[in-house]
Design an enzyme around this catalytic site. Sequence first.
Site, PDB file in Angstrom:
ATOM      1  CG  ASP A   1      50.799  16.592  51.971  1.00  0.00           C
ATOM      2  OD1 ASP A   1      51.428  16.322  53.112  1.00  0.00           O
ATOM      3  OD2 ASP A   1      51.780  16.581  51.049  1.00  0.00           O
TER       4      ASP A   1
HETATM    5  N1  URA Z   1      54.704  12.897  50.235  1.00  0.00           N
HETATM    6  C1  URA Z   1      54.040  13.997  49.931  1.00  0.00           C
HETATM    7  O1  URA Z   1      54.671  14.762  49.666  1.00  0.00           O
HETATM    8  N2  URA Z   1      52.617  14.180  50.330  1.00  0.00           N
HETATM    9  C2  URA Z   1      51.859  13.151  50.940  1.00  0.00           C
HETATM   10  O2  URA Z   1      50.783  13.407  51.188  1.00  0.00           O
HETATM   11  C3  URA Z   1      52.506  11.833  51.190  1.00  0.00           C
HETATM   12  C4  URA Z   1      54.018  11.767  50.717  1.00  0.00           C
END
Ligand code: URA
Length: 238
Positions: free
Chosen positions: A103
């Site tokens: 993310d």
């Molecule tokens: N899980 C998440 O919630 N975000 C990420 O960036 C990676 C795994």
Amino acid sequence: MRLDKLLAHAGYGSRKDVKELLKKKRVKIADKVVVKGNVHVDPKEQIVTVDGDTIDYEKYLYMIIHKPQNYISATVDDKDKTVIDLVPEKYQHYDLAPVGRLDKDTEGLILLTNDGMLNHIITSPKTDIYKTYYATVNGQVTEDHIVQFKNGVVLDDGYKTKPAYLELVESGTTSEIKLSICEGKFHQVKRMFRAIDMEVTYLKRLRIGDISLDKDLTIGKTRLLNEAELAYVKSLKK
Ligand code: URA
């Protein structure tokens, strides 16, 4: 492959720059000057030189990056910076792409490669490669949660997660944890904690299979995979 493509791939500039190099008779294949870019060459078998320097040809490149927050795990984006913007200039012509996604607000380890087959293998839901995350969460994580995550939790869309391994680093009103999961559902770590009524307040990926984020790879920096890591990624393709 075409000689002009090989030279461009090896970092000798655009097709136009390469044309110029060839015209100036600076390129040789097996000690013979070549002036045409459309000549076919096998870089594994034939020695290609520019001004006497032999070209090291690597078709595939494997690199890790310590992703900072606010960068997007994509090759291009209209409004945000992408992890590709952090790739040093000399590797830009390799057309690297991130393997899987983090993310925008997640930090940590991203593997970059132009090896589409490996990218596909690692991101395929059929491949159970564990990825380890460090997170801070706003709640008290307990031994019960460790058991719950091992047995699988049900996400907001009804999906039950595969066995996940939760480790307590610090437990209090806010907790620090490490979590290893072998899947990559959208926002998975955040949604797994939501399933136990907690919010992730910071998230960082530390590990993908046998590849770890080393402590001295500072945020925003990249490095090529070492021998052991290369052997590991190649073993995944077998
Ligand atoms: N899980 C998440 O919630 N975000 C990420 O960036 C990676 C795994």
